[in-house]
Design a protein around this motif. Structure first.
Motif, short mmCIF file in Angstrom:
data_model
loop_
_atom_site.label_atom_id
_atom_site.label_comp_id
_atom_site.label_asym_id
_atom_site.label_seq_id
_atom_site.Cartn_x
_atom_site.Cartn_y
_atom_site.Cartn_z
N LEU A 35 16.37 8.94 -22.42
CA LEU A 35 15.12 9.37 -22.97
C LEU A 35 14.79 10.04 -24.29
O LEU A 35 15.90 10.84 -24.69
CB LEU A 35 14.26 10.27 -21.87
CG LEU A 35 13.15 10.75 -22.07
CD1 LEU A 35 12.03 9.64 -22.22
CD2 LEU A 35 12.48 11.81 -21.20
N ALA A 57 12.64 4.94 -23.48
CA ALA A 57 13.42 5.02 -22.06
C ALA A 57 14.35 4.01 -22.01
O ALA A 57 13.79 2.86 -22.06
CB ALA A 57 12.58 5.44 -21.01
N LEU A 67 14.90 1.82 -14.48
CA LEU A 67 14.01 2.83 -14.53
C LEU A 67 12.98 2.97 -13.52
O LEU A 67 12.60 1.81 -12.88
CB LEU A 67 13.49 3.10 -15.74
CG LEU A 67 14.38 2.90 -16.87
CD1 LEU A 67 13.47 3.03 -18.32
CD2 LEU A 67 15.11 4.07 -16.91
N LEU A 70 8.24 7.66 -15.12
CA LEU A 70 8.00 8.82 -16.22
C LEU A 70 6.90 9.57 -15.96
O LEU A 70 5.77 9.08 -15.75
CB LEU A 70 7.80 7.88 -17.46
CG LEU A 70 7.73 8.82 -18.87
CD1 LEU A 70 8.86 9.70 -19.00
CD2 LEU A 70 7.31 8.09 -19.99
N THR A 80 2.08 10.49 -13.70
CA THR A 80 3.29 9.59 -13.49
C THR A 80 3.03 8.24 -13.57
O THR A 80 2.17 7.74 -13.22
CB THR A 80 3.91 9.82 -11.73
OG1 THR A 80 4.24 11.31 -11.67
CG2 THR A 80 5.12 8.99 -11.52
N PHE A 107 8.35 15.80 -20.53
CA PHE A 107 8.57 14.38 -20.00
C PHE A 107 9.89 14.19 -19.20
O PHE A 107 10.78 14.56 -19.60
CB PHE A 107 8.87 13.39 -21.13
CG PHE A 107 7.90 13.56 -22.18
CD1 PHE A 107 6.74 12.48 -22.42
CD2 PHE A 107 7.58 14.58 -22.87
CE1 PHE A 107 5.91 12.38 -23.29
CE2 PHE A 107 6.28 14.56 -23.97
CZ PHE A 107 5.73 13.61 -24.00
N THR A 108 9.67 13.77 -17.88
CA THR A 108 10.69 13.50 -17.11
C THR A 108 10.86 11.83 -16.60
O THR A 108 10.26 11.40 -16.10
CB THR A 108 10.53 14.18 -15.75
OG1 THR A 108 10.45 15.56 -16.12
CG2 THR A 108 11.60 14.23 -14.65
N LEU A 109 12.08 11.50 -16.94
CA LEU A 109 12.20 9.99 -16.65
C LEU A 109 13.41 10.02 -15.56
O LEU A 109 14.20 10.64 -15.41
CB LEU A 109 13.29 9.60 -17.79
CG LEU A 109 13.49 7.90 -17.59
CD1 LEU A 109 12.24 7.18 -17.55
CD2 LEU A 109 14.34 7.37 -19.13
N SER A 116 17.40 12.07 -13.07
CA SER A 116 16.51 12.29 -14.00
C SER A 116 16.83 12.85 -15.26
O SER A 116 17.98 13.52 -15.39
CB SER A 116 15.46 13.17 -13.31
OG SER A 116 14.83 12.68 -12.20
#
Length: 276
Positions: A35, A57, A67, A70, A80, A107-109, A116
């Protein structure tokens, strides 16, 4: 600024605020998805400035997991986005907040293995005006009023004054009593009109005239005297009831200075800058 879910569904054109990185974290080591969040500027920015942000990403080349989502966390709102692909990218605009305000965005991928990667940024808005600088720095000093040296200072004429000088010109008049140790305390002469606020939190090096005016009028205790000042103390002076200001920083107080060669020793040294 907070309506991210709809705007991301429209491929990410939105208004949010962030800038200065608060640090990046990856919670799954070498298996974490990749990311990158890149703003076109970093650090403090002028309020209202539009900054372009690129988010990229991709799956981890080792785990090769597609993936999943996000998630964008903004103050009070989480959005989300479902991805279901090996890569994802989006570009959008952000707007700097008002001066003195800060917002953090995270930001969380997450990939299909629920591994993550997280990136966080904060943007702080700054003033849209550069303001008016004070004039050149000037060195000033005065001595114990009970000694033979000059015990007052004229900030307008930028000169020391003797006790016999016109009181109206004494912006800083030593208030120690003959025979007492020198404390550096001062008051204003009768009819002078100069007033002070103590402002140790003020940015002496970079503060503008507008900053000083705002500080002086912000409800701080307005003084006609300064009791027991210390080296490093900062004072904002409004000169003689007018619209001109002086920014003063105490450099040193030496109760043992014997320039006068007399019993009432002592000297205060200060630097100051004026608005006029």
């Amino acid at each position: 600024m907070k309506k991210l879910s709809l705007l991301f569904m429209l491929f990410g054109i939105t208004t949010m605020t962030f800038l200065s990185s608060c640090g990046d974290s990856t919670n799954a080591g070498e298996d974490a998805p990749l990311l990158t969040v890149t703003p076109s500027e970093s650090g403090n920015v002028v309020e209202g400035t539009v900054v372009t942000v690129e988010v990229s990403a991709g799956q981890n080349p080792t785990s090769k997991k597609d993936l999943k989502t996000l998630t964008v966390a903004t103050p009070g709102t989480d959005t989300t986005i479902t991805i279901n692909a090996p890569t994802y990218s989006v570009t959008f605009n952000v707007t700097a907040p008002q001066e003195g305000q800060s917002d953090t965005y995270t930001f969380t991928l997450t990939d299909k293995a629920d591994v993550s990667t997280t990136k966080s940024f904060t943007l702080t808005g700054t003033s849209s005006s550069t303001g008016t600088n004070f004039g050149a720095e000037i060195s000033g000093a005065f001595f114990h009023i009970g000694g033979t040296e000059k015990g007052a200072y004229d900030l307008v004429a930028e000169t020391q004054l003797a006790a016999s000088a016109n009181d109206a010109n004494k912006d800083m008049l030593n208030s120690d009593i003959a025979g007492d140790p020198f404390s550096g305390s001062w008051k204003t002469g009768t009819g002078n009109g100069t007033r002070y606020v103590k402002a140790n939190s003020f940015d002496y090096a970079n503060g503008t005239v507008e900053d000083a005016t705002t500080y002086y009028n912000s409800g701080a205790n307005i003084l006609s005297q300064a009791q027991n000042p210390q080296a490093g103390d900062i004072f904002i002076a409004k000169l003689r009831g007018g619209n001109d200001y002086a920014l003063i920083k105490v450099v040193s107080i030496d109760p043992n200075d014997n320039t006068c060669g007399c019993g009432n020793k002592g000297k205060i040294t200060f630097s100051f800058k004026k608005s006029n």
